[in-house]
Enzyme design. Structure first.
Site, mmCIF file in Angstrom:
data_model
loop_
_atom_site.group_PDB
_atom_site.id
_atom_site.type_symbol
_atom_site.label_atom_id
_atom_site.label_comp_id
_atom_site.label_asym_id
_atom_site.label_seq_id
_atom_site.Cartn_x
_atom_site.Cartn_y
_atom_site.Cartn_z
ATOM 1 N N LYS A 83 0.851 -1.194 0.000
ATOM 2 C CA LYS A 83 0.000 0.000 0.000
ATOM 3 C C LYS A 83 0.887 1.245 0.000
ATOM 4 O O LYS A 83 1.754 1.405 0.876
ATOM 5 C CB LYS A 83 -0.890 -0.038 1.234
ATOM 6 C CG LYS A 83 -2.138 0.816 1.150
ATOM 7 C CD LYS A 83 -3.014 0.510 2.365
ATOM 8 C CE LYS A 83 -4.250 1.370 2.388
ATOM 9 N NZ LYS A 83 -4.935 1.247 3.688
HETATM 10 C C1 E4P Z 1 -8.244 2.416 3.677
HETATM 11 O O1 E4P Z 1 -7.504 1.569 3.265
HETATM 12 C C2 E4P Z 1 -8.094 3.098 4.961
HETATM 13 O O2 E4P Z 1 -7.466 2.214 5.871
HETATM 14 C C3 E4P Z 1 -9.399 3.473 5.600
HETATM 15 O O3 E4P Z 1 -10.519 3.076 4.866
HETATM 16 C C4 E4P Z 1 -9.444 4.836 6.179
HETATM 17 O O4 E4P Z 1 -10.696 5.034 6.794
HETATM 18 P P1 E4P Z 1 -10.975 6.207 7.829
HETATM 19 O O5 E4P Z 1 -11.163 7.470 7.058
HETATM 20 O O6 E4P Z 1 -12.224 5.779 8.531
HETATM 21 O O7 E4P Z 1 -9.770 6.267 8.736
#
Ligand code: E4P
Length: 215
Positions: A83
């Site tokens: 990622k």
């Molecule tokens: C995506 O990969 C992120 O980990 C995640 O969806 C972020 O979500 P949040 O805005 O609730 O922290």
């Protein structure tokens, strides 16, 4: 539509995997920080439970650092998806990893051209953040629709992964908009089979039957 869980919590991952419809996991540095646990060890544990794609984020923000950390993460297990942030350095790292055959998830996408660029660089997944756009009075679902249109216009193979999903309405709208995947907190996954009319209807069926036939 594929369903991923957005957590680094093992108990939540196990409970979601037990439902039998979990396709993968996304993690991020904040989620790992919440666990107060070694990132590599936790990824190994997650990969032992879930055989689908497990996104492992780099902490580095420069190209060289991302390449180094990404290669380390990719060695953890075959289902690891590296990622990367959707920055210029992240885009270059995405292209380099794609050329090496390493799958990537380009995260922190907030506008459609970021999604177009990372698709051109061969990203496996793209993660537009719906909830965080809603938080600043924009409409996160519009971004999902825009990316869907751009990807369909040009036949990009990158999977559209709706991220920062906060509630059931987001989920329904993502499914209607044609998101390929949604990554969802366990609190939302738990509600996805719920409706009060299902509960009251079921209660009535059982009561009626017992009234008529006993038991
Ligand atoms: C995506 O990969 C992120 O980990 C995640 O969806 C972020 O979500 P949040 O805005 O609730 O922290």
């Amino acid at each position: 539509m594929e369903l991923y869980i957005d957590t680094a919590n093992l108990d939540e991952i196990k409970q979601a995997a037990d439902l039998g419809v979990l396709d993968g996991v996304t993690t991020n540095p904040s989620l790992i920080a919440k666990e107060k646990y070694d990132y590599t060890k936790r990824l190994e544990e997650i990969c032992a439970i879930v055989k689908g794609p497990v996104s492992a984020e780099v902490i580095a923000t420069d190209y060289a650092g991302m390449m180094k950390e990404g290669r380390e993460r990719a060695k953890i297990a075959p289902q690891i998806v590296v990622k990367l942030p959707s920055t210029v350095d992240g885009l270059k790292a995405c292209k380099a990893f794609s050329d090496e055959g390493v799958r990537t998830n380009l995260t922190l996408v907030f506008q459609p051209l970021q999604a177009m660029m990372v698709a051109k660089a061969g990203a496996y997944l793209v993660s537009p953040f719906i909830g965080r756009l809603d938080d600043v009075a924009e409409d996160g679902m519009v971004l999902i629709q825009q990316i869907r249109t751009i990807y369909d216009n040009y036949g990009y193979k990158t999977k559209l992964l709706a991220a920062s999903v906060r509630h059931l309405k987001h989920m329904t709208d993502c499914a209607l908009a044609g998101a390929d995947v949604a990554t969802v907190p366990f609190s939302v996954i738990k509600q996805m089979m719920n409706h009060p009319l299902t509960d009251s209807g079921l209660k009535k069926f059982v009561e009626d039957y017992k009234k008529a036939f006993g038991g």
